[in-house]
Design an enzyme around this catalytic site. Sequence first.
Site, PDB file in Angstrom:
ATOM      1  N   GLN A 223       0.824  -1.200   0.000  1.00  0.00           N
ATOM      2  CA  GLN A 223       0.000   0.000   0.000  1.00  0.00           C
ATOM      3  C   GLN A 223       0.864   1.257   0.000  1.00  0.00           C
ATOM      4  OE1 GLN A 223      -2.801  -2.281   3.168  1.00  0.00           O
ATOM      5  NE2 GLN A 223      -3.191  -0.113   3.076  1.00  0.00           N
ATOM      6  N   ARG A 370      -8.235  -0.928   8.410  1.00  0.00           N
ATOM      7  CA  ARG A 370      -9.272   0.003   7.942  1.00  0.00           C
ATOM      8  C   ARG A 370      -9.564   1.092   8.983  1.00  0.00           C
ATOM      9  NH1 ARG A 370     -14.310  -1.781   4.102  1.00  0.00           N
ATOM     10  NH2 ARG A 370     -14.592   0.278   3.224  1.00  0.00           N
ATOM     11  N   CYS A 371      -8.492   1.678   9.499  1.00  0.00           N
ATOM     12  CA  CYS A 371      -8.708   2.780  10.434  1.00  0.00           C
ATOM     13  C   CYS A 371      -7.435   3.599  10.562  1.00  0.00           C
ATOM     14  CB  CYS A 371      -9.131   2.263  11.795  1.00  0.00           C
ATOM     15  SG  CYS A 371      -7.813   1.561  12.765  1.00  0.00           S
ATOM     16  N   GLU A 741     -12.990   4.507   5.896  1.00  0.00           N
ATOM     17  CA  GLU A 741     -12.964   3.668   7.097  1.00  0.00           C
ATOM     18  C   GLU A 741     -14.141   3.868   8.032  1.00  0.00           C
ATOM     19  OE1 GLU A 741      -9.521   5.409   8.701  1.00  0.00           O
ATOM     20  OE2 GLU A 741      -8.169   4.386   7.343  1.00  0.00           O
TER      21      GLU A 741
END
Length: 796
Positions: A223, A370-371, A741
């Site tokens: 990523q 996802r945060c 998110e």
Amino acid sequence: MSQAVDEIKIGGIGASRKRVEDNRFIRGKGNYTDDIVLPGMLHMEILRSPLAHALIKSIDTSKAWDIPGVHLVLTGEMMATRNLAWMPTLSYDTQAVLATDKVRFQGQEVACVIADDPYIAKDACEAIVVDYEPLPAIVNPQQAVAADAPVIRDDKENQPDNVIYHWEVGDAAGTERAFAQADVVSKIQLHYPRSHPSPIECCGSIADFNRATSKLTVYMTTQAPHIIRAAVAMVAELPEHMIRIISPDIGGGFGNKVPVYPGYVCSILASILLERPVKWIEDKTGNLISTGFARDIYLDGELALRRDGKILGVRMHCDADHGAFFSDAQPSKFKIGLLHSAFAAYDIPAAHLTARGTYSNKAPGGVAYRCSFRVTEAMFFQERMMQAAADDLGLDQADFRRMNFVADDDFPHRTPFGFLTDSGQYAKCLDVGLRAIGYEEFRREQAEARARGRLLGLGISTMTEPLGAGNSREYDILGIKMFDSAELKVHMTGKAILRTGARTQGQGHETTWAQIVAHELGIPADDVVVEEGDTDTAPFGMGTYASRSTPVAGAAVAMVSRKIRAKARKLAAHLLEVSEEDVEWELGRFYVRSAPDRGVTIQECAIAAYANMPDGMEPGLENTAYYDPPNLTWPFAVYIVTVEVDPATGVWDVLKTVAVDDCGVRINPMIVEGQIMGGLTEAYAMSSMQFITFDAEGNCVGSNYMDYLLPTAWETPGFELHSEVVTPCPHHPIGAKGIGECAAVGGPAAFVNAVMDALSGTGVRNIDMPLLPDRVWEALTYHRDVAGAPPVRADD
Ligand code: CDP
């Protein structure tokens, strides 16, 4: 005569443009790491430890070397000769690449085999004989700090125990005073269990070292390709300009593909040694037991309350289980990420947070699944505390939240832990949510049902989340400041190529970035191709995680488009034979202020940049922008869930879920809805079924998809989404806030609160996630809280 273009028609901001990337994905034409085949490529497999904690007495690789087709067997000892047995982590710790002295978690990398094909490599891994001497395993922070606990990181100097850090933030004395004045103190304790991002595509890499050019090219599932390039330069001591990281299509990341994993390092070394491309593709169990876990945090908190419902102060303590190596990717300043973003939506005068991090015999944890660096834990904790406090005070859940919200005219607002929030309409969002769920009516129905022995519940979660790390004053990873970038090249025919330092993993950047260009320049989105993920071509960027793409890279896209527009204005003045000051802009076109019919399109300016520029002007129409955001963006969301619990079995069903998300200006409303639905699905999974835990020996329970459940469309409830509240971000160039998110962050508390609400009056204060039927049944039957922390119980 040229005319302004219609923004929606050209696919600008606000258009629900279909995702351009899906064209190749749904045809099976995506290009993932495992799709890439290079001439002469070899395959690597990893031998992993079966034990969670054990001394390595010896490793015998002779039988593996004897297998035909094996080219190389790597062990920690061999890595050590090149100073590569250990590598630095993103949190200033060290991590074993291949174990030398002992193994510290089940699934740890012990050796690698490189062979003609993956099957030979796997067989050869099984031929390696490792003599282990088992040691007691530690699977939670309580065990880690026990007086007789074995020291897990005995490789480190000055590490006499298993504590990694103590960290605190906030105002201890002010909070103490708030508690002294409280009418009521409401307390809660809970464990946010380990969870795993489990992207559909596992991690992998293909390293290709070319001795003739000294160039190392690595295709990999990352990523953050530029960060990896820097890490490879440092770890492998290779010149950075000779390293090219290419992140091809990625099948989901969710934070799992941010860290540097041993497999990447081993494939690189193997390619250098063998001078052939080496491919490593992790299998699903390898991914589930050894790569970036999330959460695993114990939270203990209390709210100081006035009888009328005003919150006077908050005190939080957390114990974070980081696994065997502290490898979280998070801003250097914050040991426990942005956990202290808790309670940012509420007007609370005093707050204090203490955090302790410990090692355990588990794979490294703490990735921001996802945060934004632990905000999931923060918001879960916050909303569980809010529910418990309203119950303790005998107040209505919605009223209690509303009376403590930061008011619309109270921005900018300093949060109790020191962040600055800048905009929001919290009460309005809540009202929309309550109307949509039919709040009053449900409460009546709930009371009637209760009288007949049926258990209905309603859970609310309201939250604001810091997205878009971050401004370079406060945010860096290993000293590298967190900004991002975009480069835009407009060709002579008015078509364009845009590159950014972000890397999409399914979020749709190829679609939405082109929409920002369309909005700023009037060039149709279909005329802009977006490319990310190649460090030789993309401008430097910190990558995509923590929903930072829109707040940072997306802002850079707007800013570079504006630079292009500024030059195009000069070209327009030249073409229109007027001074620049006399030129006006409307979407897609410059015109003469005093004669609006006289105009030139952005495309006419583009050709002029190559064919008819004024004397002295540098030719071409391209530029780069680096964007250092002044602040984080703070989207706000309300999630409301209703459930029915079966008292005989503990099974609970979702009746309705309502989501009201205010993420400022929506670039692509359809993509935003997809992000919210995906997040709510994950929230439902975490609250209801996902269970990856450890037994007393440190064996990972949940290392395959039979045990670690991903909800399918069959289990997932429907979601009703609302988009009517839009509060533009005041400092973002197009007013957008992050969204990727929010639902995964705020959603879990709504589901859990709904079940707990159904159980109200039973004396049960908490059931740890996942709220499996047997846990709910146990709580209902025995009127007691149910904890879920490891070691797993025999009956789980
Ligand atoms: O960093 P990441 O891409 O995961 O998260 P994000 O910036 O929140 O964006 C997720 C997706 O939603 C991207 O395709 C964004 O462009 C899109 N988005 C949008 O259309 N409008 C917003 N206000 C925020 C995001």
